[in-house]
Design a protein around this motif. Structure first.
Motif, PDB file in Angstrom:
ATOM      1  N   LEU A 168       0.848  -1.190   0.000  1.00  0.00           N
ATOM      2  CA  LEU A 168       0.000   0.000   0.000  1.00  0.00           C
ATOM      3  C   LEU A 168       0.886   1.244   0.000  1.00  0.00           C
ATOM      4  O   LEU A 168       1.890   1.298   0.717  1.00  0.00           O
ATOM      5  CB  LEU A 168      -0.897  -0.006   1.256  1.00  0.00           C
ATOM      6  CG  LEU A 168      -1.875   1.164   1.423  1.00  0.00           C
ATOM      7  CD1 LEU A 168      -2.941   1.143   0.321  1.00  0.00           C
ATOM      8  CD2 LEU A 168      -2.558   1.117   2.794  1.00  0.00           C
ATOM      9  N   VAL A 169       0.507   2.222  -0.835  1.00  0.00           N
ATOM     10  CA  VAL A 169       1.159   3.531  -0.797  1.00  0.00           C
ATOM     11  C   VAL A 169       0.103   4.542  -0.359  1.00  0.00           C
ATOM     12  O   VAL A 169      -0.976   4.628  -0.962  1.00  0.00           O
ATOM     13  CB  VAL A 169       1.753   3.919  -2.172  1.00  0.00           C
ATOM     14  CG1 VAL A 169       2.310   5.339  -2.138  1.00  0.00           C
ATOM     15  CG2 VAL A 169       2.836   2.919  -2.580  1.00  0.00           C
ATOM     16  N   TRP A 170       0.402   5.254   0.726  1.00  0.00           N
ATOM     17  CA  TRP A 170      -0.560   6.201   1.294  1.00  0.00           C
ATOM     18  C   TRP A 170      -0.195   7.612   0.851  1.00  0.00           C
ATOM     19  O   TRP A 170       0.935   8.054   1.025  1.00  0.00           O
ATOM     20  CB  TRP A 170      -0.543   6.129   2.832  1.00  0.00           C
ATOM     21  CG  TRP A 170      -1.727   6.845   3.399  1.00  0.00           C
ATOM     22  CD1 TRP A 170      -1.796   8.151   3.774  1.00  0.00           C
ATOM     23  CD2 TRP A 170      -3.019   6.289   3.597  1.00  0.00           C
ATOM     24  NE1 TRP A 170      -3.078   8.441   4.199  1.00  0.00           N
ATOM     25  CE2 TRP A 170      -3.846   7.309   4.102  1.00  0.00           C
ATOM     26  CE3 TRP A 170      -3.575   5.013   3.380  1.00  0.00           C
ATOM     27  CZ2 TRP A 170      -5.198   7.108   4.400  1.00  0.00           C
ATOM     28  CZ3 TRP A 170      -4.914   4.814   3.687  1.00  0.00           C
ATOM     29  CH2 TRP A 170      -5.707   5.845   4.189  1.00  0.00           C
ATOM     30  N   THR A 171      -1.159   8.310   0.267  1.00  0.00           N
ATOM     31  CA  THR A 171      -0.924   9.690  -0.157  1.00  0.00           C
ATOM     32  C   THR A 171      -1.940  10.606   0.524  1.00  0.00           C
ATOM     33  O   THR A 171      -3.006  10.164   0.951  1.00  0.00           O
ATOM     34  CB  THR A 171      -1.075   9.855  -1.693  1.00  0.00           C
ATOM     35  OG1 THR A 171      -2.439   9.599  -2.049  1.00  0.00           O
ATOM     36  CG2 THR A 171      -0.178   8.891  -2.457  1.00  0.00           C
ATOM     37  N   GLU A 172      -1.586  11.862   0.629  1.00  0.00           N
ATOM     38  CA  GLU A 172      -2.525  12.891   1.105  1.00  0.00           C
ATOM     39  C   GLU A 172      -2.103  14.170   0.400  1.00  0.00           C
ATOM     40  O   GLU A 172      -0.960  14.607   0.521  1.00  0.00           O
ATOM     41  CB  GLU A 172      -2.446  13.046   2.620  1.00  0.00           C
ATOM     42  CG  GLU A 172      -3.402  14.120   3.132  1.00  0.00           C
ATOM     43  CD  GLU A 172      -3.363  14.269   4.653  1.00  0.00           C
ATOM     44  OE1 GLU A 172      -3.081  13.278   5.346  1.00  0.00           O
ATOM     45  OE2 GLU A 172      -3.586  15.390   5.129  1.00  0.00           O
ATOM     46  N   SER A 173      -3.016  14.761  -0.330  1.00  0.00           N
ATOM     47  CA  SER A 173      -2.631  15.892  -1.161  1.00  0.00           C
ATOM     48  C   SER A 173      -3.732  16.940  -1.144  1.00  0.00           C
ATOM     49  O   SER A 173      -4.878  16.613  -1.458  1.00  0.00           O
ATOM     50  CB  SER A 173      -2.394  15.389  -2.590  1.00  0.00           C
ATOM     51  OG  SER A 173      -1.967  16.437  -3.418  1.00  0.00           O
ATOM     52  N   PRO A 174      -3.413  18.202  -0.770  1.00  0.00           N
ATOM     53  CA  PRO A 174      -2.109  18.639  -0.281  1.00  0.00           C
ATOM     54  C   PRO A 174      -1.827  18.104   1.125  1.00  0.00           C
ATOM     55  O   PRO A 174      -2.738  17.643   1.803  1.00  0.00           O
ATOM     56  CB  PRO A 174      -2.247  20.163  -0.262  1.00  0.00           C
ATOM     57  CG  PRO A 174      -3.700  20.428  -0.132  1.00  0.00           C
ATOM     58  CD  PRO A 174      -4.402  19.295  -0.812  1.00  0.00           C
ATOM     59  N   GLY A 175      -0.540  18.186   1.511  1.00  0.00           N
ATOM     60  CA  GLY A 175      -0.118  17.647   2.796  1.00  0.00           C
ATOM     61  C   GLY A 175      -0.702  18.433   3.961  1.00  0.00           C
ATOM     62  O   GLY A 175      -0.976  19.633   3.851  1.00  0.00           O
TER      63      GLY A 175
END
Ligand SMILES: *Cc1c(COP(=O)(O)O)cnc(C)c1O
Length: 402
Positions: free
Chosen positions: A146-153
């Motif tokens: 799993l790759v976890w992203t949050e955008s914008p940070g």
């Protein structure tokens, strides 16, 4: 029938001719069945059928369906908070021995979940620079699921190159989740960019009134919803139909609320960037903001949350300035009708981002009050920052050279 029975059994009333614009709130624990055979066959109703109140009522299904359409996915599941949505995806996808890559700028309790819940259970995590883009390929190994992203940070507002991260993650055999709470599906649609799980804290803009907690996960492929529902069933997780009705009500006005908050936030960010050095203002719509080009490419708009870096010289004055604000409240959970200021210090939450500001970053959430009153609160803060930098420069000029 005797009176006590009449108290429990209800007479049927006609729904004929009744058409309301409101979504009815269907409350239920048990669901009743029209005959013994339907009861015996209830498990064949599947995750989209009705079997028990915990697993959904027409009210929660209406909210799920509305979010699914907005996210352009195939299904959505609802959980009791945004944090629960994060935990649900991670516990569903990750088995002992697996690992997750998480952006340094993720909502801090998400990283906290990796450290305090997953790690003791044999699931490891690695923190990556949010601006890594396709370079994430170098961090991929067979354990990464799993790759976890949050955008914008969170707080520092770096916009990630989601399509590049998705391509590298999928090539390496991992699924991708995106915490899309800032943008909401109105401004960014993660699933359109190949993300597998679009995670929203409905607590924020969708609920929109600071009076409830809920989270959602929308998926691009049906088997992912089946897996999430299995975890929810095992853990006994569901949401209240009353809360769903409130979220459905919030959703109806989200478009106008968000457009207003975004317009005011961008205007304020631009004005602040003229009063203080521009690099102190963090908003995806500003050209110097890290990942501004990805925001322009992938997002259709902004929301009302942005940040202001407080230089060390202005730190001392800040608490009194925050207390003096008349319209802004001091608080963390943004996205409601009331504007909020939250002094944040992110250094303890970051491990790989090189240039993070070591002191206070003021997170600003714009609500629905008259912008003129809000600006009256913000102006003294901007002036104090500008003055502190000016005085510092004077001191430096006066100091005898060594
Ligand atoms: C608030 C927030 C959450 C958590 O939501 P809760 O409903 O408060 O648990 C998750 N992610 C982001 C980006 C948030 O801002």
């Amino acid at each position: 029938m005797h009176d006590k029975t009449l108290c429990v059994m209800r007479p049927e009333v006609s729904h004929e001719g009744f058409a309301s614009l409101a979504v009815p709130t269907y409350r239920a624990s048990t669901i009743v069945f029209k005959d013994a055979k339907s009861y015996a066959d209830r498990k064949y109703r599947g995750p989209d059928g009705y079997s028990y109140g915990l697993h959904g009522t027409p009210t929660s299904r209406t909210l799920e369906a509305a979010l699914t359409e907005l996210e352009r996915g195939v299904r959505t599941v609802l959980v009791p908070s945004g944090q629960a949505a994060i935990a649900l995806v991670m516990t569903t996808v990750l088995m002992p021995g697996a690992s997750v890559l998480i952006a340094d700028t993720a909502y801090p309790p998400a990283t906290g979940f990796c450290e305090n819940f997953l790690k003791p259970r044999g699931i490891s995590y690695k923190v990556y620079d949010p601006m890594i883009g396709g370079g994430i390929a170098e961090l991929m190994d067979p354990t990464v699921k799993l790759v976890w992203t949050e955008s914008p940070g969170s707080t520092t507002m770096e916009v990630q190159d989601i399509p590049a991260i998705v391509a590298a993650a999928h090539a390496g055999g991992a699924l991708v989740a995106c915490d899309n709470t800032w943008a909401t599906p109105l401004n960014f649609k993660p699933l359109d960019h190949g993300v597998d799980f679009s995670v929203e804290a409905l607590t924020k803009y969708v609920g929109g009134h600071s009076d409830l907690l809920m989270g959602s996960v929308s998926v691009r492929e049906l088997p992912q919803q089946r897996r999430l529902k299995d975890t929810m069933r095992m853990m006994g997780i569901g949401v209240s139909p009353d809360d769903c009705a409130l979220v459905l009500r919030g959703l109806e006005t989200m478009g106008v609320r968000l457009a207003h908050c975004a317009a005011v936030a961008i205007d304020f960010a631009q004005r602040l960037a003229e009063l203080v050095p521009a690099h102190l203002v963090l908003h995806p719509a500003l050209e110097h903001n890290p990942g501004h080009e990805f925001w322009k490419r992938d997002f259709s708009g902004a929301s009302g949350v942005f940040s202001l870096i407080v230089p060390p010289a202005a730190e001392e004055a800040l608490p009194d300035l925050l207390t003096a604000a008349k319209v802004f409240s001091i608080g963390a959970s943004w996205g409601g009708t009331h504007s909020l200021l939250a002094p944040m210090n992110v250094t303890g939450d970051r491990s790989v981002t090189a240039s993070v500001h070591p002191g206070t970053i003021l997170r600003i959430s714009i609500g629905l009050e008259d912008p003129r009153d809000l600006w009256t609160d913000l102006l003294p803060i901007a002036r104090a920052i500008a003055d502190s930098l000016h005085n510092e420069t004077l001191h430096q000029a006066e100091a005898p050279s060594p």
